[in-house]
Design a protein around this motif. Structure first.
Motif, PDB file in Angstrom:
ATOM      1  N   ALA A 144      41.435  37.830  53.433  1.00  0.00           N
ATOM      2  CA  ALA A 144      41.758  39.105  52.791  1.00  0.00           C
ATOM      3  C   ALA A 144      43.066  38.999  52.012  1.00  0.00           C
ATOM      4  O   ALA A 144      43.188  39.537  50.902  1.00  0.00           O
ATOM      5  N   ALA A 145      44.046  38.295  52.583  1.00  0.00           N
ATOM      6  CA  ALA A 145      45.336  38.126  51.905  1.00  0.00           C
ATOM      7  C   ALA A 145      45.202  37.218  50.687  1.00  0.00           C
ATOM      8  O   ALA A 145      45.812  37.474  49.638  1.00  0.00           O
ATOM      9  N   TYR A 146      44.394  36.173  50.813  1.00  0.00           N
ATOM     10  CA  TYR A 146      44.186  35.258  49.686  1.00  0.00           C
ATOM     11  C   TYR A 146      43.565  35.998  48.499  1.00  0.00           C
ATOM     12  O   TYR A 146      43.903  35.725  47.340  1.00  0.00           O
ATOM     13  N   ARG A 147      42.687  36.928  48.781  1.00  0.00           N
ATOM     14  CA  ARG A 147      42.040  37.680  47.708  1.00  0.00           C
ATOM     15  C   ARG A 147      43.063  38.442  46.868  1.00  0.00           C
ATOM     16  O   ARG A 147      42.849  38.667  45.682  1.00  0.00           O
ATOM     17  N   ARG A 148      44.172  38.837  47.472  1.00  0.00           N
ATOM     18  CA  ARG A 148      45.222  39.522  46.723  1.00  0.00           C
ATOM     19  C   ARG A 148      45.946  38.574  45.778  1.00  0.00           C
ATOM     20  O   ARG A 148      46.507  39.000  44.763  1.00  0.00           O
ATOM     21  N   LEU A 149      45.973  37.296  46.130  1.00  0.00           N
ATOM     22  CA  LEU A 149      46.743  36.315  45.363  1.00  0.00           C
ATOM     23  C   LEU A 149      45.917  35.648  44.268  1.00  0.00           C
ATOM     24  O   LEU A 149      46.467  35.171  43.271  1.00  0.00           O
ATOM     25  N   ALA A 150      44.601  35.589  44.467  1.00  0.00           N
ATOM     26  CA  ALA A 150      43.743  34.883  43.515  1.00  0.00           C
ATOM     27  C   ALA A 150      43.579  35.695  42.232  1.00  0.00           C
ATOM     28  O   ALA A 150      43.634  36.920  42.234  1.00  0.00           O
ATOM     29  N   THR A 151      43.382  34.983  41.146  1.00  0.00           N
ATOM     30  CA  THR A 151      43.159  35.629  39.855  1.00  0.00           C
ATOM     31  C   THR A 151      41.718  35.412  39.403  1.00  0.00           C
ATOM     32  O   THR A 151      41.056  34.466  39.831  1.00  0.00           O
ATOM     33  N   THR A 152      41.254  36.295  38.546  1.00  0.00           N
ATOM     34  CA  THR A 152      39.885  36.199  38.037  1.00  0.00           C
ATOM     35  C   THR A 152      39.770  35.060  37.025  1.00  0.00           C
ATOM     36  O   THR A 152      40.633  34.884  36.169  1.00  0.00           O
ATOM     37  N   VAL A 153      38.717  34.275  37.178  1.00  0.00           N
ATOM     38  CA  VAL A 153      38.467  33.152  36.273  1.00  0.00           C
ATOM     39  C   VAL A 153      37.413  33.555  35.254  1.00  0.00           C
ATOM     40  O   VAL A 153      36.309  33.957  35.626  1.00  0.00           O
ATOM     41  N   HIS A 154      37.761  33.483  33.984  1.00  0.00           N
ATOM     42  CA  HIS A 154      36.801  33.784  32.921  1.00  0.00           C
ATOM     43  C   HIS A 154      36.256  32.476  32.352  1.00  0.00           C
ATOM     44  O   HIS A 154      37.033  31.542  32.096  1.00  0.00           O
ATOM     45  N   PRO A 155      34.952  32.378  32.159  1.00  0.00           N
ATOM     46  CA  PRO A 155      34.372  31.136  31.631  1.00  0.00           C
ATOM     47  C   PRO A 155      34.984  30.773  30.276  1.00  0.00           C
ATOM     48  O   PRO A 155      35.146  31.649  29.414  1.00  0.00           O
TER      49      PRO A 155
END
Length: 208
Positions: free
Chosen positions: A72-83
């Motif tokens: 759950a904490a990692y989800r706050r840190l990750a960014t969206t990857v666009h193709p």
């Protein structure tokens, strides 16, 4: 320490009782800070509770174990990857692999690798990791492969999730199976030129 989520406990002087979303936000923020500073190995319920100004009971009511809280904490840190869209299939595949390699080689990528190792391949946990679930990975790769089909670079028969994601699976294996800290660029090029592109071209003559 008072449990912010327990209505029978009164806050001390100068303190404001947090409940619901406010308390959850404080816990997640504290857990994300712990991941950033100490990695998954250093993440403990005690440290998160102290940092959030609550107690472990408030955490366990929301996340049953350290792995669930870490994800759950990692989800706050990750960014969206666009193709990527370089206009060329080889360029798109290489760019996507290079982005993934940079991420997996970073401190945040180390957290991701530790979380995946702790999950032990359990799909219910892996599916919660941004861009790591089977469906999320396939969607990204099918997007760039679909563009290649539209440009005439790849046959329509190549639009299969297992085919589309082969390159990413091979790169992930470098980290998860072989345990490398980073993959040299020549390895990425080899995955693209010796495995991925030949497989895509072969699909033109191989029944799907």
């Amino acid at each position: 320490m008072a449990d912010d989520d327990d209505p029978t406990k009164q806050p001390g002087a100068g303190q404001t009782r947090r409940r619901g979303a406010a308390l959850e936000e404080a816990i997640l923020r504290a857990a994300a800070d712990e991941l950033t500073e100490s990695g998954y190995a250093g993440l403990t319920m005690d440290r998160v509770a102290r940092r959030a100004g609550t107690n472990k009971n408030a955490i366990y009511r929301r996340w049953p174990n350290r792995l669930a809280l870490g994800i759950a904490a990692y989800r706050r840190l990750a960014t969206t990857v666009h193709p990527p869209d370089t206009g060329d299939l080889r360029g798109d595949v290489l760019e996507l692999l290079r982005r993934a390699n940079r991420h997996w080689s970073s401190p945040l990528g180390k957290v991701l690798r530790d979380l995946m190792s702790a999950a032990g391949g359990a799909s219910e946990f892996v599916a919660q990791l941004p861009e790591q679930s089977t469906d999320a990975v396939a969607a990204t790769w099918l997007t760039i492969l679909g563009r290649a089909v539209a440009r005439g670079e790849a046959p329509p028969e190549a639009l299969h999730p297992r085919v589309a994601t082969v390159a990413m699976v091979l790169l992930r294996n470098e980290f998860v199976v072989r345990g490398v800290p980073t993959a040299p660029d020549e390895v990425l090029i080899e995955i693209v030129d010796e495995v991925y592109l030949p497989l895509i071209r072969q699909r033109a003559t191989t029944p799907g």
